[in-house]
Design an enzyme around this catalytic site. Structure first.
Site, PDB file in Angstrom:
ATOM      1  N   HIS A  82       0.934  -1.299   0.092  1.00 23.10           N
ATOM      2  CA  HIS A  82      -0.023   0.028  -0.072  1.00 23.10           C
ATOM      3  C   HIS A  82       0.915   1.126  -0.203  1.00 23.10           C
ATOM      4  O   HIS A  82       1.857   1.244   0.839  1.00 23.10           O
ATOM      5  CB  HIS A  82      -0.995   0.009   1.155  1.00 23.10           C
ATOM      6  CG  HIS A  82      -1.820   1.129   1.410  1.00 23.10           C
ATOM      7  ND1 HIS A  82      -2.977   1.284   0.675  1.00 23.10           N
ATOM      8  CD2 HIS A  82      -1.528   2.487   1.967  1.00 23.10           C
ATOM      9  CE1 HIS A  82      -3.514   2.509   0.829  1.00 23.10           C
ATOM     10  NE2 HIS A  82      -2.718   3.053   1.880  1.00 23.10           N
ATOM     11  N   ASP A 161     -14.745   3.920   8.555  1.00 23.65           N
ATOM     12  CA  ASP A 161     -13.635   4.678   7.919  1.00 23.65           C
ATOM     13  C   ASP A 161     -14.418   5.650   7.073  1.00 23.65           C
ATOM     14  O   ASP A 161     -13.930   6.747   6.920  1.00 23.65           O
ATOM     15  CB  ASP A 161     -12.376   4.071   7.411  1.00 23.65           C
ATOM     16  CG  ASP A 161     -11.753   4.963   6.581  1.00 23.65           C
ATOM     17  OD1 ASP A 161     -10.953   5.496   7.361  1.00 23.65           O
ATOM     18  OD2 ASP A 161     -11.611   4.826   5.364  1.00 23.65           O
ATOM     19  N   ARG A 168     -13.882  13.966   8.945  1.00 19.82           N
ATOM     20  CA  ARG A 168     -12.625  14.472   9.195  1.00 19.82           C
ATOM     21  C   ARG A 168     -12.289  15.506   8.124  1.00 19.82           C
ATOM     22  O   ARG A 168     -11.724  16.892   8.261  1.00 19.82           O
ATOM     23  CB  ARG A 168     -11.470  13.589   9.036  1.00 19.82           C
ATOM     24  CG  ARG A 168     -11.420  12.444  10.509  1.00 19.82           C
ATOM     25  CD  ARG A 168     -10.729  11.371  10.177  1.00 19.82           C
ATOM     26  NE  ARG A 168      -9.193  11.510   9.837  1.00 19.82           N
ATOM     27  CZ  ARG A 168      -8.378  10.886   9.189  1.00 19.82           C
ATOM     28  NH1 ARG A 168      -8.775   9.561   8.916  1.00 19.82           N
ATOM     29  NH2 ARG A 168      -7.204  11.158   8.893  1.00 19.82           N
ATOM     30  N   SER A 183      -7.025   4.630   9.752  1.00 19.28           N
ATOM     31  CA  SER A 183      -7.746   4.636   8.770  1.00 19.28           C
ATOM     32  C   SER A 183      -7.137   3.815   7.426  1.00 19.28           C
ATOM     33  O   SER A 183      -7.839   2.875   6.799  1.00 19.28           O
ATOM     34  CB  SER A 183      -7.854   5.878   8.137  1.00 19.28           C
ATOM     35  OG  SER A 183      -8.431   6.024   6.875  1.00 19.28           O
ATOM     36  N   LYS A 187      -8.348  -0.677   6.772  1.00 18.59           N
ATOM     37  CA  LYS A 187      -8.919  -1.036   5.380  1.00 18.59           C
ATOM     38  C   LYS A 187      -7.964  -2.336   4.913  1.00 18.59           C
ATOM     39  O   LYS A 187      -8.428  -3.230   4.256  1.00 18.59           O
ATOM     40  CB  LYS A 187      -8.870  -0.097   4.476  1.00 18.59           C
ATOM     41  CG  LYS A 187      -9.886   1.118   4.604  1.00 18.59           C
ATOM     42  CD  LYS A 187      -9.970   2.209   3.802  1.00 18.59           C
ATOM     43  CE  LYS A 187      -8.947   3.171   4.380  1.00 18.59           C
ATOM     44  NZ  LYS A 187      -8.967   4.597   3.751  1.00 18.59           N
TER      45      LYS A 187
END
Ligand code: URA
Ligand code: CA
Length: 441
Positions: A82, A161, A168, A183, A187
């Site tokens: 990621h 999220d 946010r 967050s 995921k």
């Protein structure tokens, strides 16, 4: 338990129990905790932070707030990679097939681009026929058949999220390391992989502009991985300039294919970062036990074409034609290619990667809002990097243009993103640090 007491506790700098964290996340998803309460609590987190244990529990509560993908019936260690979001970063399309060609199992759910950053899903969709909306069973079938699958997020993963991020965004509470880390990690965990390699970008095109801040985010995410028992490594890489040359969806697919054909030199930043990330995936997956073996396996898969073959196999499984990688140039065909010159000579002293991403977005390669349409063919190709010398009339980039509405604006954004100097600057750093869990160091 009352939400107001939890807000007061966090406002006073207290640490929550796991029960308190579950109460506020579950209550928020169910609608018992109101938006204004969640906003006030997140603002208190922005000021007072969270302990490692709290951040771990927050991640766990978010991860289990919706559907969770179970990949345990697939063989091997399921690997994910990621990136926190960059410009000209086509590493996933290179690494996922290379790692699979070496015997790793890559199961990855990717996102779309937003703002100045690109997203792998948009790049995949630049290839005709590719359907990224695969049901979980098909996602798993493709992983089983080919050793890899990269798709869009399927199912209702981590609704906490989605709801928290929306708040946010409009309450000034995006920039908080525990909130960003939970967050991202919630995921990744809900997507069911066993081991995660994180590419934490640092610099003008990244969420984290300073190395120290990025290192703290990296350490927080690695600690979350430790807390929940998933192997996690985070690599801090530079995003003061685009990683590759291409910025735009089909253009980045073309660059990934060039890399998988062995056409990108070993000294190139894209080559180096791909190799470093992929090496760590092979190590976490137990496919290789030393860095040297991992690198040897990866170079073989690169130069014998096995990686390229894996990419094609995956694309075909997602709906593309067998010959989908044979004429990528056709996907990059635009009405006009416009060279960008600066009108003066000098060394490239620095770049603003965010502005370069925005220039590509203005041409239609990215979105300002989630609902904007994109044009897969457009974007830009950089010809210069930090430290290079530029002649007065030498193009620093070429814009790939279909719609000229914002061409002038994009051109100005790109010109403004490049700083020329009379002296040759020090080489730009590429990798700042590798952050591993305590037991892996
Ligand atoms: N990316 C995420 O997924 N979440 C954040 O909070 C920030 C970046
Ligand atoms: Ca930023």
């Amino acid at each position: 338990m009352r939400m107001v007491d939890l807000i007061l506790k966090k406002r006073a700098g207290g640490a929550h129990t796991p029960e308190e964290i579950r109460f506020l996340v579950d209550g928020f998803v169910q609608g018992d905790v109101k938006d204004y309460q969640m906003s006030a609590w997140m603002m208190a987190v922005c000021f007072n932070g969270m302990t490692a244990a709290e951040t771990g529990e927050l991640t766990r509560a978010m991860w289990h707030s919706g559907e969770v993908v179970d990949l345990s019936d697939l063989p091997g260690v399921k690997l994910d990679k990621h990136s926190t979001g960059g410009v000209g970063d086509t590493t996933t399309l290179v690494i996922a097939p290379l790692v699979a060609a070496c015997g790793g199992t890559v199961a990855k759910m990717s996102g779309r681009g937003l703002g100045h950053t690109g997203g792998t899903i948009d790049k995949l969709e630049a290839i005709p026929g590719v359907n990224i909306a695969q049901p979980i069973e098909d996602f798993k079938r493709i992983v089983r058949q080919t050793g890899l699958c990269v798709t869009g997020q399927t199912g209702d993963l981590v609704p906490a999220d989605k709801l928290m991020y929306a708040l946010r965004d409009v309450t000034g509470t995006v920039q908080s390391i525990p909130l960003i880390a939970s967050s991202i990690m919630s995921k990744k965990l809900a997507a069911g992989t066993d081991a995660i390699v994180l590419d934490v970008k640092v610099g003008s095109g990244a969420f984290m502009q300073a190395v120290e801040e990025a290192r703290e985010l990296a350490q927080t995410m690695v600690q979350i991985g430790e807390h929940v028992g998933r192997k996690t490594v985070a690599i801090l890489t530079d995003m003061n300039q685009p990683l590759g040359c291409a910025v735009g969806n089909a253009l980045e697919v073309r660059e990934a294919v060039q890399m998988l054909r062995g056409e990108i030199p070993e000294g190139d930043p894209l080559y180096k970062v791909c190799m470093l990330l992929a090496t760590n995936m092979l190590l976490l997956g137990g496919v290789a036990h030393t860095q040297a073996v991992a690198e040897a396996l990866l170079n073989r898969a690169l130069y014998d074409g096995a990686g390229l073959k894996k990419l094609r196999e995956m694309l075909v499984a997602l709906g593309a034609q067998e010959n989908c990688l044979e004429n990528i140039d056709a996907l990059c065909t635009v009405r006009r290619q416009v060279p960008v010159t600066l009108g003066r000579a000098g060394f490239v002293g620095g770049m603003q990667a965010e502005a370069i991403g925005q220039a590509a977005q203005m041409l239609g390669a990215g979105r300002a809002k989630k609902t904007d349409a994109i044009d897969p063919a457009v974007g830009l190709v950089m010809h210069k990097r930090q430290g290079d010398y530029v002649l007065k009339d030498e193009p620093v980039a070429t814009l790939y243009v279909n719609d000229e509405a914002r061409l002038e604006e994009a051109m100005q954004a790109l010109k403004g993103a490049i700083r020329l100097e009379s002296e040759q600057p020090a080489p730009a750093p590429l990798v700042y640090d590798v952050v591993r869990a305590a037991q892996e160091r």
